[in-house]
Design an enzyme around this catalytic site. Structure first.
Site, PDB file in Angstrom:
ATOM      1  N   GLU A   1      42.795  58.381  32.496  1.00  0.00           N
ATOM      2  CA  GLU A   1      43.019  58.016  33.892  1.00  0.00           C
ATOM      3  C   GLU A   1      44.238  58.744  34.457  1.00  0.00           C
ATOM      4  O   GLU A   1      44.241  59.167  35.626  1.00  0.00           O
ATOM      5  CB  GLU A   1      43.208  56.503  33.994  1.00  0.00           C
TER       6      GLU A   1
ATOM      7  N   CYS B   1      40.074  49.551  35.158  1.00  0.00           N
ATOM      8  CA  CYS B   1      40.135  48.826  33.881  1.00  0.00           C
ATOM      9  C   CYS B   1      39.502  47.446  33.944  1.00  0.00           C
ATOM     10  O   CYS B   1      39.141  46.882  32.917  1.00  0.00           O
ATOM     11  CB  CYS B   1      41.586  48.669  33.437  1.00  0.00           C
TER      12      CYS B   1
ATOM     13  N   GLU C   1      24.760  51.302  30.834  1.00  0.00           N
ATOM     14  CA  GLU C   1      25.442  52.589  30.668  1.00  0.00           C
ATOM     15  C   GLU C   1      26.408  52.576  29.492  1.00  0.00           C
ATOM     16  O   GLU C   1      26.920  53.637  29.096  1.00  0.00           O
ATOM     17  CB  GLU C   1      26.173  52.999  31.955  1.00  0.00           C
TER      18      GLU C   1
ATOM     19  N   CYS D   1      45.545  39.986  33.888  1.00  0.00           N
ATOM     20  CA  CYS D   1      44.813  39.482  32.731  1.00  0.00           C
ATOM     21  C   CYS D   1      45.471  38.261  32.104  1.00  0.00           C
ATOM     22  O   CYS D   1      44.796  37.472  31.433  1.00  0.00           O
ATOM     23  CB  CYS D   1      44.671  40.583  31.679  1.00  0.00           C
TER      24      CYS D   1
END
Length: 592
Positions: free
Chosen positions: A284, A310, A377, A514
């Site tokens: 990134e 993320c 994916e 998070c």
């Protein structure tokens, strides 16, 4: 506003005018039980529909009892919060609520954490005089969240957090009277709604009406299969919260005990998602530098700002709401998915195991990760890069089921090579951490100079939307940070309108990042708890010998031996992804 004086249970107190009786009582040290009332992380957002009536109090001079969460305190009020009349009313209301509730507490996923259960214990409910028809609805199971609406008490906390905090709009009250329920529009499946699986609705639900899809039994079967090699990765925020499930203070770091417990459970290798967070920074960060260089050179095809990618809840959000901006976010996979891709290629080759015989488990603070690892994916010929994701809460329950004495475990270290990480990797758990980690590496790669002071304090904090300018030796980078999807929407509206001044934007779906994920211990909806967890994350960063992602020896070896260089063809094949516009398909499902 001025002060007013009132009396609560013979205590004379002063509060600001406009304060509710409930808040005034709490300031006086008087606890009034509630069910529907809820405050979101001290964000100034309250759920107070006044529907449950558990919080009623007696105001002298009034004929009826008053709901304390909805009634403003007035000067001279005399309030009784626990006389016989009040207690009988609360108990009657509680019995009526329970009479329309399933009696399967022994097998309910929320047993032990259910606020309705706790109230029943507090009020000594041992019999129900009210018998009659109960509401029955179908159970709705999505990839991440289970809706068992028979257990819904119509507190509407989930509706508040979904609509006011996250602005997702997946849940609202539908129907009337006995058939009223909180559900997606037209009672469609959650999977077909705009739901992002952030899990904040699960966090605030007081009963078992909303719970996570539990994969611990699948993990147990994999661990007991001698033909499978089972590896586990642990997210940064888990180590700052898991201890709460075992009676430790919020913010107590339990990294070493976490590793030891996972080995006790039988995992063959215990790795750290911080490793793949460092890997994420390499990819990134490289993408950010390339876009910045193109932007400075005046390339009209370069999309600025770059958005971090993320957080799967955030990815779901922009796929649903901003399908015209799918070329703006970084194409880098999340750390969870990067880890899975490397584990089932590079690491599987190292240990001579076929990818189909390697089971990758992730321990995450997030419920959206359960959905993310099931996306097509992220599979190779139907085999997922990450097989199962379990939450912090699920791991705690798993450890307790195994009768492991967690608090007395010795501290152990992660395995190599996917367990070596830097301080930059661990701060991914906090809002602002991803972009700070990226700046640590991008600064040195861009300038060729050593960054002696690695902390970017201007990128830290708990404000919902923050801005900072970072100086890359003359190159001024404008950074935007948002946590909570409602705040993210504001920044994305500016990007869509072409008025955003940012070069890069970090977004996390959950308020606080998070550390406040939908899979964290249920105690987390308090600001002081979040601050302690955030401090623990930064403490772990400070303790690390290496604090920049590009200096991680295992990351250097991975590129040298396998990937080539950041942004290479192999790196793009394994570590990058694409995004897809989502349509909110309407499927009408009637009550069953």
């Amino acid at each position: 506003m001025g002060k007013i004086t009132l009396t609560i249970d013979n205590k004379k107190i002063q509060v600001e005018q406009g304060t509710t009786i409930l808040k005034a009582a709490r300031q006086a040290g008087v606890e009034i039980p509630t069910l529907c009332h809820f405050e979101m992380c001290d964000m100034g957002i309250e759920n107070k529909p006044g529907g449950c009536r558990i919080c009623v109090v007696e105001v002298e001079g009034r004929r009826n009892l008053a709901p304390s969460c909805m009634t403003d305190a007035q000067d001279g009020m005399v309030i009784n919060t626990h006389n016989i009349r009040v207690l009988n009313a609360r108990k009657t209301v509680l019995k009526l609520i329970i009479s329309d509730h399933p009696f399967d507490c022994l097998v309910c996923a929320k047993s032990g954490h259910c606020e309705l259960q706790q109230l029943a214990t507090q009020f000594g409910i041992r019999n129900l005089p009210y018998a009659g028809e109960q509401s029955h609805y179908r159970k709705d199971t999505s990839p991440s969240i289970i809706r068992d609406v028979d257990k819904c008490v119509m507190c509407r906390r989930c509706e508040m957090v979904c609509n006011e905090v996250q602005t997702v709009g997946a849940l609202s009250a539908v129907n009337r009277g006995f058939m009223a329920v909180v559900a997606p529009a037209f009672e469609m499946n959650l999977e077909k709604s705009p739901c992002t699986y952030c899990g904040q609705c699960v966090s605030v639900c007081p009963t078992g009406a909303l719970t996570e899809v539990d994969h611990t039994n699948d993990v147990l079967r994999a661990l007991s299969n001698p033909k499978k090699t089972v590896v586990v990765q642990t997210a940064p925020a888990v180590r700052a919260a898991l201890g709460e499930e075992f009676g430790l203070e919020p913010g107590t770091l339990v990294t070493g005990k976490l590793v030891a417990a996972l080995r006790e459970l039988g995992f063959d290798y215990v790795f750290d998602t911080d490793f793949s967070a460092d890997l994420t920074i390499m990819e990134e960060g490289t993408e950010l530098l390339n876009r910045i260089k193109g932007h400075v050179a005046g390339d009209p095809n370069v999309r600025i700002p770059l958005l971090t990618s993320c957080c799967p809840g955030w990815v779901n959000f922009f796929e649903h709401n901003f399908p015209d901006l799918l070329d703006v976010p970084s194409t880098a996979k999340s750390p969870q998915q990067m880890f899975g891709a490397i584990a089932k290629s590079y690491f599987a080759d190292k240990i001579g195991v076929d990818r189909k015989d390697l089971v990758v488990v992730s321990i995450m603070p997030c419920l959206a990760k359960k959905y993310e690892c099931q996306r097509d994916e992220f599979k190779v010929e139907g085999n997922p890069d990450v097989d199962y994701s379990i939450s912090t809460r699920e791991l705690a329950a798993f450890i307790k089921q195994a009768n492991i004495d967690f608090l007395n475990l010795p501290d152990e270290d992660y395995d190599d090579p996917l367990g070596e990480s830097t301080g930059a990797g661990v701060i991914f758990g906090n809002t602002g951490g991803v972009i700070e980690a990226a700046c640590r590496t991008a600064y040195e790669l861009y300038t060729g100079k050593t960054l002696n002071k690695v902390e970017f304090h201007e990128l830290r904090g708990m404000e919902g939307i923050r801005s900072a300018t970072v100086d890359f030796d003359g190159l001024k980078l404008n950074i935007g940070i948002a946590h909570g999807l409602g705040n993210a929407r504001k920044l994305l509206d500016d990007v869509r309108a072409g008025i955003s001044q940012y070069h890069a934007i970090e977004i996390m779906a959950c308020p606080g990042g998070c550390i406040n994920g939908g899979g964290q211990p249920y105690t987390h909806q308090k600001e002081e708890v979040l601050m302690k967890r955030a401090k623990a994350i930064y403490t772990e960063d400070e303790r690390k010998t290496i604090r920049k992602s590009h200096e991680n020896p295992s990351i250097i070896s991975l590129y040298k031996d396998y990937l080539g260089s950041p942004g290479s063809l192999m790196a793009h094949k394994l570590l990058h992804t694409e995004y897809f516009p989502k349509s909110n398909e309407v499927t009408i499902n009637l009550h069953q």
